[in-house]
Design a protein around this motif. Sequence first.
Motif, short mmCIF file in Angstrom:
data_model
loop_
_atom_site.label_atom_id
_atom_site.label_comp_id
_atom_site.label_asym_id
_atom_site.label_seq_id
_atom_site.Cartn_x
_atom_site.Cartn_y
_atom_site.Cartn_z
N GLU A 6 52.25 27.28 83.45
CA GLU A 6 52.59 28.70 83.47
C GLU A 6 53.41 29.05 82.24
OE1 GLU A 6 52.50 30.51 87.60
OE2 GLU A 6 54.41 29.50 87.46
N ASN B 223 52.36 33.03 95.05
CA ASN B 223 53.82 32.95 95.01
C ASN B 223 54.37 34.35 95.28
OD1 ASN B 223 56.50 32.53 94.50
ND2 ASN B 223 56.27 32.29 92.29
N HIS C 227 59.58 26.15 89.09
CA HIS C 227 59.02 27.44 88.66
C HIS C 227 59.89 27.99 87.53
CE1 HIS C 227 57.99 31.69 88.68
NE2 HIS C 227 56.82 31.30 89.15
N GLY D 47 50.10 32.95 85.31
CA GLY D 47 50.66 33.89 84.34
C GLY D 47 49.77 35.11 84.25
N SER D 48 50.14 36.17 85.01
CA SER D 48 49.39 37.43 84.98
C SER D 48 47.90 37.26 85.28
CB SER D 48 49.60 38.16 83.65
OG SER D 48 50.97 38.53 83.51
N GLY E 223 51.52 35.43 91.06
CA GLY E 223 52.64 36.16 91.63
C GLY E 223 52.22 37.57 92.01
N GLY E 224 52.36 38.49 91.08
CA GLY E 224 52.16 39.92 91.34
C GLY E 224 50.86 40.24 92.08
N LEU F 232 47.85 29.92 90.03
CA LEU F 232 49.11 30.24 90.73
C LEU F 232 49.43 31.68 90.35
CD1 LEU F 232 51.72 29.63 92.26
CD2 LEU F 232 52.55 28.39 90.27
N ALA G 255 53.96 34.72 79.93
CA ALA G 255 52.81 35.34 80.60
C ALA G 255 53.12 35.69 82.06
CB ALA G 255 51.61 34.37 80.55
N ILE G 256 54.29 35.30 82.54
CA ILE G 256 54.58 35.49 83.97
C ILE G 256 55.12 36.89 84.21
CG2 ILE G 256 55.95 34.69 85.93
CD1 ILE G 256 55.76 31.90 84.84
N GLY G 257 54.36 37.66 84.96
CA GLY G 257 54.80 39.01 85.34
C GLY G 257 54.81 40.00 84.19
N LYS H 114 57.37 35.20 95.72
CA LYS H 114 58.74 35.39 95.18
C LYS H 114 59.64 36.03 96.24
CE LYS H 114 56.62 35.75 90.69
NZ LYS H 114 56.83 35.86 89.28
C1 PEP Z 1 54.20 33.21 89.18
O1 PEP Z 1 55.05 33.74 89.88
O2 PEP Z 1 54.12 31.99 89.17
C2 PEP Z 1 53.31 34.06 88.38
C3 PEP Z 1 52.40 33.48 87.66
O3 PEP Z 1 53.52 35.42 88.44
P1 PEP Z 1 52.50 36.54 87.88
O4 PEP Z 1 51.14 36.23 88.43
O5 PEP Z 1 53.06 37.83 88.42
O6 PEP Z 1 52.52 36.47 86.40
#
Ligand code: PEP
Length: 251
Positions: free
Chosen positions: A168, A11, A98, A210-211, A232-233, A230, A172-174, A13
């Motif tokens: 998610e 993702n 999301h 989540g991270s 993000g960063g 899934l 834990a996200i970001g 973003k």
């Molecule tokens: C996300 O955007 O769904 C996500 C899990 O982000 P991150 O991996 O940065 O926590």
Amino acid sequence: MTARPLFFAANWKMHLAPGEARTYLDRFLTMDAPRDGRTVAFFPPAVSLEAVATRLDGIPHYLVGAQDLHWEAKGAFTGATSVHLARGAGASAALVGHSERRHVFGETDAETNKKVRAALNGGLLVILCVGEQLAEREAGQTAAVVARQLRAGLAGVAPGADLIVAYEPVWAIGTGRNATPEDAGAVHQVIRSVLAEMGLPTDTRVLYGGSVNQGNVAQLLAVPGIDGVLVGGASLDPETWAGLCAATAGS
Ligand code: PEP
């Protein structure tokens, strides 16, 4: 032993414009090759969908999807992307619900459900994201929140739907914090029991997000019932993402 099929979703973003996305994929594709039993999915911003789809065209086991959709087919919805527009740009999947859509943009369970149904009706693979906020976890409401989001988000969805669920936890996200493999595994069981109660297949793929990073991905994938991640960063850098996608359920 045959490896369990795994799904790796990136993702991006609000990052990576079309030119940057092409540069990213040129680099990524020098480090990663399509592999049977593994899907790698990219969710770029809407403006970069076509660039990613064009670069990945014809390569098996890679796909591109939208980060969000509007449920209406067309009309006066400034800034929104319909299923038709996303498909026209090359998307074959969509993230729906999301946590940033829910908690930054205030999207409700009912709106999430309209998006899920529009995307499925339009022939897209849907990844429905669910997860509790920190206060809900601390109040012991994780299972109830996830069950509510699933029941509402998947209302009216048929058993044969092309569906993935992503758990998610919002906290834990970001944030660099992630659920322990045991905690994630326990919520994945809740998800499967709600799917069963709704008459949906219990072998629906369920991801964790989540991270997730190169250091924790193998531990998470080792949990039975976690079918992929899934991210993000850690998906924003092609080297890091290629390293992460190299993880297998047993490594
Ligand atoms: C996300 O955007 O769904 C996500 C899990 O982000 P991150 O991996 O940065 O926590």
